[in-house]
Design an enzyme around this catalytic site. Structure first.
Site, short mmCIF file in Angstrom:
data_model
loop_
_atom_site.label_atom_id
_atom_site.label_comp_id
_atom_site.label_asym_id
_atom_site.label_seq_id
_atom_site.Cartn_x
_atom_site.Cartn_y
_atom_site.Cartn_z
N CYS A 178 0.82 -1.20 0.00
CA CYS A 178 0.00 0.00 0.00
C CYS A 178 0.86 1.26 0.00
CB CYS A 178 -0.98 0.00 1.17
SG CYS A 178 -0.28 -0.04 2.81
N CYS A 179 0.21 2.37 -0.37
CA CYS A 179 0.85 3.68 -0.42
C CYS A 179 1.98 3.67 -1.47
CB CYS A 179 1.34 4.06 0.96
SG CYS A 179 1.78 5.81 1.15
N ILE A 180 3.20 4.00 -1.10
CA ILE A 180 4.32 4.04 -2.02
C ILE A 180 4.96 2.67 -2.24
CG2 ILE A 180 6.08 4.51 -0.26
CD1 ILE A 180 5.88 6.13 -3.76
N PRO A 184 4.00 -0.11 -3.55
CA PRO A 184 3.88 -0.78 -4.84
C PRO A 184 5.07 -0.56 -5.79
CG PRO A 184 1.75 0.08 -4.22
CD PRO A 184 2.74 0.58 -3.19
#
Length: 267
Positions: A175-177, A179
């Site tokens: 999640c968030c950055i 990936p």
């Protein structure tokens, strides 16, 4: 006073398990994260990158993942690499603290309530899924994305873990950055970091989508409360704090990600 001592005794006894032994070494943690009995649910590895949004794991994201996994009856083991942080950020100022150093594993142990394992020991053979919360630590400590963008390098154990789970056909949640880690290591993977335009500041990190495409991955637009599922690669992603929004929307999106990861375990 006797009543107070009786009330505190169990907590003091538990704390003594972590007290330094003769010679200076601390005793290993003996209790599970929540102090409950072991569960027979899916075995999920949670990989942290420190403690704090600007230089480590985003605490709300890590906590939300743990809450949703707990509700689903998962058996969670927490890991982090035993490496120095890129730098230490004073979170009251948003600025690096000069001459201060911290260790990613040591800082991550704060979120894990002390029960944490070196990432070098994580094996896909002993777990059903792996999940990576975001926070700038994913882009600073688990990789060099914050500095090098599409030319970034990924921590050796992080890359190994992603490849092991992917090769075994076991789901990975990010999640968030975070990936960007999958985009770099698993070429051609589908991920989301939310929207591709800033939209008046609602998506301040929208430019990350272009970097993901430059890494050879496919970016899929999703809202903050949604998760994207790459069915072929069994990779599940959600935007989380890539979006400027209320905390409960981030929590809902992480819940969607966790549910899809657990669903994929059954396939």
């Amino acid at each position: 006073m006797a009543a107070v001592r009786a009330l505190l005794a169990p907590r003091l006894a538990a704390a003594s398990a972590f007290a330094p032994r003769p010679g200076g070494r601390a005793a290993p943690p003996r209790a599970a994260l929540h102090g409950s009995a072991p569960r027979a649910g899916p075995r999920v590895a949670l990989v942290l990158s420190g403690c704090g949004v600007y230089d480590g794991a985003e605490i709300h994201e890590a906590s939300a993942v743990l809450v949703h996994l707990s509700r689903a009856g998962a058996d969670v083991q927490i890991f982090a690499p035993n490496v120095p942080q890129m730098h230490v950020v004073d979170h009251t100022k948003g600025q690096p603290s000069e001459k201060e150093t911290r260790n990613v594993l040591t800082e991550s142990a704060r979120i894990a309530r002390g029960k944490i394992t070196d990432l070098a020991e994580l094996s896909a053979a002993r777990h059903d899924a792996a999940i990576f919360p975001g926070g700038f630590g994913a882009a600073k400590n688990l990789s060099t994305f914050a500095v090098d963008g599409k030319d970034c390098k990924v921590n050796g154990d992080v890359a190994r873990v992603l490849k092991e789970f992917h090769g075994a056909g076991k789901p990975i949640g990010l999640c968030c950055i975070a990936p960007v880690l999958a985009a770099k290591v698993l070429r051609g993977v589908e991920v989301t970091v939310g929207h591709e335009q800033e939209e008046g500041g609602r998506w301040p990190y929208a430019g990350t989508a272009e970097a993901i495409k430059a890494l050879g991955a496919k970016h899929c637009v999703r809202d903050v409360s949604e998760a994207h599922v790459d069915q072929k690669n069994k990779v599940v992603t959600t935007p989380a704090f890539m979006c400027e929004t209320a905390l409960h929307h981030v929590h809902d999106g992480i819940g969607a990600m966790v549910r899809e990861v657990l669903r994929l375990i059954q396939k």
